[in-house]
Write an enzyme that holds these catalytic residues in place. Structure first.
Site, mmCIF file in Angstrom:
data_model
loop_
_atom_site.group_PDB
_atom_site.id
_atom_site.type_symbol
_atom_site.label_atom_id
_atom_site.label_comp_id
_atom_site.label_asym_id
_atom_site.label_seq_id
_atom_site.Cartn_x
_atom_site.Cartn_y
_atom_site.Cartn_z
ATOM 1 N N ILE A 138 38.093 33.998 28.974
ATOM 2 C CA ILE A 138 36.696 34.156 29.404
ATOM 3 C C ILE A 138 36.593 33.922 30.913
ATOM 4 O O ILE A 138 35.940 34.681 31.632
ATOM 5 C CB ILE A 138 35.760 33.174 28.658
ATOM 6 C CG1 ILE A 138 35.865 33.376 27.141
ATOM 7 C CG2 ILE A 138 34.317 33.354 29.108
ATOM 8 C CD1 ILE A 138 35.141 32.323 26.330
ATOM 9 N N GLN A 185 37.797 36.928 32.683
ATOM 10 C CA GLN A 185 36.827 38.013 32.596
ATOM 11 C C GLN A 185 35.640 37.752 33.533
ATOM 12 O O GLN A 185 35.148 38.652 34.208
ATOM 13 C CB GLN A 185 36.346 38.138 31.138
ATOM 14 C CG GLN A 185 35.084 38.970 30.931
ATOM 15 C CD GLN A 185 35.290 40.441 31.262
ATOM 16 O OE1 GLN A 185 36.414 40.943 31.222
ATOM 17 N NE2 GLN A 185 34.214 41.123 31.630
ATOM 18 N N GLU A 186 35.209 36.508 33.582
ATOM 19 C CA GLU A 186 34.020 36.184 34.364
ATOM 20 C C GLU A 186 34.285 36.200 35.865
ATOM 21 O O GLU A 186 33.502 36.740 36.628
ATOM 22 C CB GLU A 186 33.485 34.806 33.955
ATOM 23 C CG GLU A 186 32.904 34.757 32.540
ATOM 24 C CD GLU A 186 31.622 35.581 32.407
ATOM 25 O OE1 GLU A 186 30.894 35.716 33.396
ATOM 26 O OE2 GLU A 186 31.355 36.097 31.304
ATOM 27 N N SER A 187 35.358 35.560 36.287
ATOM 28 C CA SER A 187 35.529 35.356 37.742
ATOM 29 C C SER A 187 36.906 35.723 38.273
ATOM 30 O O SER A 187 37.180 35.506 39.444
ATOM 31 C CB SER A 187 35.280 33.889 38.058
ATOM 32 O OG SER A 187 36.352 33.111 37.507
#
Ligand code: GLU
Length: 479
Positions: free
Chosen positions: A306, A309-311
Site C-alpha cells: 500500500i 502504491q500510495e507514495s
C-alpha cells in the site's frame, strides 16, 4: 526357428487371454475412497503450487483441496522436479492426478486419461526488450531458445522441426518452474524462452525487462491428467462434474482471478520501477514497515504494498489534492488517526494501518477474507459510503456484493451518470479505486513471492544424485 517362436508366443498369449480379461483394472475412485487419500502431483511454481507463510497455496492446490474435500478424503501433494517426473509418477501410480498447469496435447492424451479443460492458456515466445525480436515462427531458427523439458512447448517445437522448420533448435531445461527459463533470459544464457501466457503475466513483475515477442499459436486447454491403466470412468466423471460446478458457481473464475488476476494491466515501465525500488528504497523502511504492521496485526507485505502504491515509498510525497506522506493521508484522516506530522514515515504508516483496520472492522461481517481486505482498500481510496453504493449496484446487477471480483467490475460504474444517479452517494472515482486495489495486490504478491523461495517444498533427489554409477541409467521402475 523364428516362425516357431512366434507361433509359441501366440499360443501362450491366447492361453493367457481369459486370465487377462479376468483381471479387470481397478476403479480409481473406489481406490481413493478406500485409502482415504487423494494424491496429487504438481510442480512448485507461483501459478500452480507453493507455500506461503500460511502454508500450501496456488491455483492447482486450491482446486485439489476442494476436490479432496468433496471426496471427503485427505489431500497429499507430491512435488515433481520436472515435467517428465510428473508423468512418470502417474505411470507408476504414485499419484492419482497430475494438476500442474498442464496443456492438453495429443501425445499426452494418447497415454493419459484427462479431465475436461478448466482453464485456457496461450504459449508465448519471450525475449529481452531491446534485443532482436522475432515476430513469427519462421524467424525462430537461429535463435537460442529455451523451454522446459517434457513440456507441451517442446512437443510443439518437435512437431515444427519435423514439418516446416528443420533448422529449429532449442535447449531443454530440466526443471519444473518456468522461473528458470526467465532466469536464463535475464542472464543472457538464452535469447528466447517459451512459456504460457498466464505464467508470464504473473512472473513478469520479477523480470521487468522481459517481454512477449509473439504468441506461439492459438489458445490451448489446461487439463488434469490421471494415472493410466486403471478404470478411471467414475473418477473422470466425478472430476468433470466438479469442474462444471465450479465453473457454474463462479469458483473457477474467482480462483483464476485470485491467482492470475493481479498480473494483468501492470505496465512494463511500472514493473521495472517496482523491481528497482525493492532493491534501492525498501531496505531503508523495511524495519519500520514490519514493526508497524506487527502493531496492527497486519501482513507487512500488504502494508509495504500500500505504501508503495500510495507514495512509491517516499515519506515526503505530496499531491495537488492535499494528501501527503508515505501513506498519502488527507488532513482529516490524519487528524482522526492521531497523526500530527504526516511527513513522518512512522506516523504516516501507523495512521494508514490504523485507518485500514478501522475500515475493515466496519465492513459487514459476511464479507470473508481476502475479499474483505480488497474491499477495505477500495474504501481506503473512495470511502465506505461509495463502497456501499458499489455493493448495492453489484447486487442489483445480479452479482455477489460480498465478492471482490464482482464488486471490482461495478466500481467504474460509479463514474457513469446513468448508474451513479441511482445510488445514494453519487459519483465516485470507482475505476481508480479498482485500479488501486489491482496494483496493491500485484505489489503484494511480488513482495510475498520474493521472500518465500526458502520455504518451498524441496523436489525429491534425482536418481543421478544418489545412486551409485553402476546402476545409474536403470530406470526407477526396477526399484
Ligand atoms: N503448460 C506447460 C505444459 O503443459 C507447462 C508450463 C511451461 O512449460 O511453461 O507442458
Amino acid at each position: 526357428m523364428a516362425g516357431l517362436t512366434r507361433h509359441a508366443l501366440l499360443l501362450v498369449t491366447l492361453a493367457l487371454l481369459p486370465l487377462l480379461a479376468g483381471c479387470e483394472p481397478q476403479d480409481s475412485l473406489a481406490q481413493i475412497r478406500e485409502r482415504g487419500e487423494l494424491v496429487v502431483v504438481s510442480r512448485n511454481s507461483p501459478t500452480t503450487y507453493y507455500l506461503d507463510k500460511n502454508g500450501p497455496t496456488g491455483f492447482e492446490y486450491a482446486l485439489a483441496a476442494l476436490l479432496a474435500e468433496e471426496l471427503q478424503v485427505d489431500l497429499r501433494m507430491e512435488t515433481a522436479y520436472n515435467l517428465h517426473d510428473i508423468f512418470h509418477k502417474l505411470r507408476r501410480h504414485d499419484a492419482n492426478i497430475a494438476a500442474a498447469g498442464l496443456t492438453l496435447t495429443e501425445e499426452r492424451a494418447a497415454v493419459f486419461p484427462h479431465s475436461m479443460p478448466y482453464n485456457t492458456l496461450t504459449p508465448q515466445v519471450i525475449y529481452i526488450a531491446g534485443a532482436d525480436r522475432p515476430r513469427s515462427l519462421a524467424e525462430l531458427p537461429g535463435h537460442g531458445i529455451a523451454a522446459l523439458a517434457g513440456s507441451s512447448h517442446v512437443e510443439m517445437l518437435s512437431t515444427l522441426q519435423r514439418s516446416e522448420l528443420p533448422a529449429l533448435a532449442w535447449e531443454e531445461i530440466d526443471d519444473a518452474d518456468t522461473t528458470q527459463l526467465l532466469e536464463l533470459l535475464q542472464n543472457d544464457q538464452a535469447e528466447l524462452a517459451l512459456i504460457d501466457s498466464h505464467e508470464f503475466a504473473v512472473q513478469q513483475a520479477l523480470y521487468p525487462q522481459l517481454q512477449v515477442a509473439f504468441d506461439l499459436g492459438r489458445e490451448q486447454e489446461m487439463v488434469w491428467y490421471l494415472a493410466p491403466g486403471l478404470d478411471n470412468t467414475r473418477l473422470l466423471a466425478f472430476i468433470d462434474d466438479f469442474f462444471l460446478r465450479l465453473q457454474k458457481d463462479g469458483t473457477l473464475a474467482r480462483l483464476r482471478e485470485q491467482f492470475f488476476g493481479h498480473g494483468e494491466g501492470i505496465s512494463h515501465r511500472s514493473a521495472s520501477e517496482f523491481a528497482q525500488s525493492i532493491d534501492q528504497l525498501l531496505p531503508e523502511y523495511l524495519q519500520l514497515i514490519k514493526q508497524v504492521a506487527g502493531e496492527y496485526q497486519m501482513d507487512w507485505h500488504l502494508l509495504a504494498a500500500i505504501a508503495y502504491q500510495e507514495s512509491r515509498w517516499d515519506p515526503l510525497a505530496t499531491s495537488p489534492t492535499g494528501v501527503r506522506g508515505m501513506m498519502m493521508l488527507t488532513e482529516a484522516t490524519a487528524k482522526a488517526m492521531g497523526v500530527d506530522n504526516r511527513l513522518d514515515a512512522e506516523q504516516s504508516l501507523r495512521g494508514g494501518a490504523r485507518y485500514l483496520k478501522d475500515i475493515k472492522r466496519r465492513l459487514p461481517q459476511n464479507i470473508a477474507e481476502p475479499d474483505r481486505t480488497w474491499m477495505a482498500l477500495a474504501a481506503y481510496n473512495i470511502g465506505l459510503a461509495h463502497l456501499e453504493d458499489a455493493r448495492v449496484l453489484t447486487a442489483r446487477q445480479g452479482g455477489d456484493p460480498n465478492l471482490w471480483q464482482d464488486l471490482m467490475a461495478r466500481l467504474p460504474l460509479l463514474q457513469q451518470s446513468r448508474y451513479f444517479k441511482t445510488t445514494r452517494y453519487g459519483y465516485a472515482r470507482g475505476a481508480e479505486a479498482a485500479a488501486l486495489v489491482r496494483n496493491v495486490r500485484h505489489y503484494y504478491s511480488v513482495l510475498a513471492w520474493h521472500e518465500i523461495p526458502d520455504i518451498q517444498p524441496q523436489p525429491p533427489l534425482r536418481v543421478d544424485d544418489y545412486l551409485p554409477a553402476v546402476i545409474r541409467g536403470i530406470e526407477l521402475q526396477a526399484l
